[in-house]
Design a protein around this motif. Structure first.
Motif, PDB file in Angstrom:
ATOM      1  N   PRO A  59       0.948  -1.125  -0.082  1.00  0.00           N
ATOM      2  CA  PRO A  59       0.066   0.078  -0.015  1.00  0.00           C
ATOM      3  C   PRO A  59       0.921   1.224   0.047  1.00  0.00           C
ATOM      4  CG  PRO A  59       0.185  -0.755   2.392  1.00  0.00           C
ATOM      5  CD  PRO A  59       0.776  -1.821   1.274  1.00  0.00           C
ATOM      6  N   VAL A  60       0.272   2.242  -0.368  1.00  0.00           N
ATOM      7  CA  VAL A  60       0.841   3.657  -0.177  1.00  0.00           C
ATOM      8  C   VAL A  60       1.340   4.179   1.076  1.00  0.00           C
ATOM      9  CG1 VAL A  60       0.327   6.208  -0.888  1.00  0.00           C
ATOM     10  CG2 VAL A  60      -0.526   4.171  -2.434  1.00  0.00           C
ATOM     11  N   LYS A  61       2.485   4.786   1.181  1.00  0.00           N
ATOM     12  CA  LYS A  61       2.950   5.243   2.269  1.00  0.00           C
ATOM     13  C   LYS A  61       2.873   6.686   2.496  1.00  0.00           C
ATOM     14  CE  LYS A  61       6.308   1.242   2.018  1.00  0.00           C
ATOM     15  NZ  LYS A  61       5.723   1.136   0.688  1.00  0.00           N
ATOM     16  N   THR A  62       3.130   7.141   1.474  1.00  0.00           N
ATOM     17  CA  THR A  62       3.138   8.865   1.679  1.00  0.00           C
ATOM     18  C   THR A  62       1.891   9.394   2.378  1.00  0.00           C
ATOM     19  OG1 THR A  62       4.756   9.327  -0.153  1.00  0.00           O
ATOM     20  CG2 THR A  62       3.135  10.793   0.205  1.00  0.00           C
ATOM     21  N   PRO A  63       1.828  10.064   3.254  1.00  0.00           N
ATOM     22  CA  PRO A  63       0.869  10.640   3.977  1.00  0.00           C
ATOM     23  C   PRO A  63      -0.186  11.612   3.255  1.00  0.00           C
ATOM     24  CG  PRO A  63       2.783  11.525   5.260  1.00  0.00           C
ATOM     25  CD  PRO A  63       3.261  10.789   3.944  1.00  0.00           C
ATOM     26  N   LEU A  64      -1.482  11.500   3.559  1.00  0.00           N
ATOM     27  CA  LEU A  64      -2.523  12.428   2.904  1.00  0.00           C
ATOM     28  C   LEU A  64      -2.836  13.303   4.210  1.00  0.00           C
ATOM     29  CD1 LEU A  64      -4.440  13.422   0.845  1.00  0.00           C
ATOM     30  CD2 LEU A  64      -6.192  11.826   1.742  1.00  0.00           C
ATOM     31  N   SER A  65      -2.570  14.692   3.838  1.00  0.00           N
ATOM     32  CA  SER A  65      -3.091  15.629   5.033  1.00  0.00           C
ATOM     33  C   SER A  65      -4.366  15.551   5.549  1.00  0.00           C
ATOM     34  CB  SER A  65      -2.460  16.933   4.569  1.00  0.00           C
ATOM     35  OG  SER A  65      -3.032  18.039   5.439  1.00  0.00           O
ATOM     36  N   ASP A  66      -4.714  15.964   6.747  1.00  0.00           N
ATOM     37  CA  ASP A  66      -6.249  16.113   6.964  1.00  0.00           C
ATOM     38  C   ASP A  66      -6.645  17.430   6.570  1.00  0.00           C
ATOM     39  OD1 ASP A  66      -5.797  13.840   8.522  1.00  0.00           O
ATOM     40  OD2 ASP A  66      -5.293  15.203  10.348  1.00  0.00           O
ATOM     41  N   LEU A  67      -5.728  18.367   6.192  1.00  0.00           N
ATOM     42  CA  LEU A  67      -6.002  19.583   5.792  1.00  0.00           C
ATOM     43  C   LEU A  67      -6.536  19.933   4.138  1.00  0.00           C
ATOM     44  CD1 LEU A  67      -3.176  21.774   7.628  1.00  0.00           C
ATOM     45  CD2 LEU A  67      -5.797  21.405   8.263  1.00  0.00           C
ATOM     46  N   PRO A  68      -7.495  20.840   3.723  1.00  0.00           N
ATOM     47  CA  PRO A  68      -7.398  21.000   2.660  1.00  0.00           C
ATOM     48  C   PRO A  68      -6.398  21.828   1.975  1.00  0.00           C
ATOM     49  CG  PRO A  68      -9.074  22.339   3.849  1.00  0.00           C
ATOM     50  CD  PRO A  68      -8.277  21.432   4.701  1.00  0.00           C
TER      51      PRO A  68
END
Ligand code: AGV
Ligand code: CA
Length: 312
Positions: free
Chosen positions: A97-106
């Motif tokens: 799976p993808v490791k690079t984080p997705l921010s909670d912020l827009p």
């Protein structure tokens, strides 16, 4: 010292290749990425961005944020589909799976936070519409002090832009046309702007000799990635059409690593916010000053990006 860069893109083939190339520049420290659903659909563009950082980011942790901005004039659906193909390329899907984080912020809030948290000034690279920057400036005018400069792919002072849409006179460039008010808001700020306009990007069309060169060097994974990505879009063959692809955003990105590939001059310009010319940038002595990138060294540019890709 490394140049700190924040990228905001809109998921086209050359947007995603721009992200890939920024990750290969030794003198660039990419601190964050925002993705705006203009010339793309949001989910595949965010997903492809995270996979490109996983695969080609040399182990770095860089957050990706999704924009919730909306434009005024939508891009053609055919063009917006490209991100689905890049996201599905096997070279990006080997190690899930993808490791690079997705921010909670827009994305616009992510941009504000990234600038406020930085002790150094940041170079902004925007290769789609300016909506997230305009919203960030409205919400947090203090961030201007943290911006080194803005390199923006957008606008043109040529007679003909690249918008062919009903009720428009064709004088605008697409990133400006998607959200003309955002361009006006950024023009009203004090940020230093390098404008990579159609004047220079017209000099770097995707052509068959470029494609064939990448094919001949596909033993390098990064060059193979360039070739696979640019297989999705139509090259310039007999004559230019509305769908002919140029390396608009990649030229913009390349100027961040190598200033000497292009020529710039200061011009003053205004922007049309509405009406049949909306999104048009026009030379005017009463306008704001920008550094217009009006010429590119085509051969040096293609050599530079191909060599960067070999390092991936
Ligand atoms: O106007 C150029 C901008 C760039 O940021 N985008 C594509 C680049 O990512 C819009 C665009 C104009 N003509 C296009 C575009 C075409 N023929 N295909 C896809 N996008
Ligand atoms: Ca773009």
């Amino acid at each position: 010292m490394k140049k700190k860069v924040y990228l905001n893109h809109d998921g086209g083939v050359d947007d995603l290749v721009s992200l890939f190339l920024l990750l290969q520049m030794d003198d660039v420290d990419l601190i964050g990425v925002g993705v705006i659903p203009a010339d793309c659909y949001l989910e595949p563009a965010v997903s492809a961005s995270r996979k490109i950082i996983d695969r080609f980011g040399k182990g770095r942790r860089i957050e990706v944020s999704a924009s919730n901005s909306r434009g005024k004039n939508p891009f053609p659906k055919d063009w917006r589909m490209h991100a689905f193909v890049v996201d599905a390329l096997p070279i990006l899907n080997e190690h899930l799976p993808v490791k690079t984080p997705l921010s909670d912020l827009p994305a616009h809030k992510h941009l504000i936070e990234s600038l406020r948290n930085s002790t150094e000034k940041i170079t902004l690279v925007f290769v789609g519409p300016l909506t997230d920057l305009a919203r960030a400036l409205e919400e947090a005018p203090d961030i201007q002090g943290k911006i080194e400069k803005l390199a923006w792919m957008g606008g043109t002072f040529l007679e003909m832009g690249n918008v062919e849409e009903p009720e428009h006179d064709g004088t605008a460039e697409w990133n400006a046309f998607w959200d003309p008010e955002a361009v006006k808001a950024v023009w009203d700020s004090n940020i230093q702007i390098d404008l990579v306009a159609l004047e220079s990007t017209n000099m770097v069309p995707l052509t068959l000799d470029v494609r064939n060169h990448w094919a001949s060097e596909r033993k390098y994974e990064g060059v193979d990635f360039l070739g696979q990505s640019y297989a999705v879009v139509p090259p310039l063959v007999h004559f230019q059409t509305n769908s002919t692809y140029f390396l608009w955003d990649v030229l913009t990105t390349a100027t961040v690593g190598r200033d000497d590939l292009v020529k710039k001059k200061e011009v003053k310009s205004i922007v049309y916010k509405d009406g049949p010319s909306q999104g048009k940038t026009e030379l005017s002595e009463s306008g704001r000053a920008v550094q217009l990138v009006y010429e590119a060294d085509r051969d040096a540019f293609f050599t530079y990006i191909t060599e960067l890709a070999k390092q991936a």
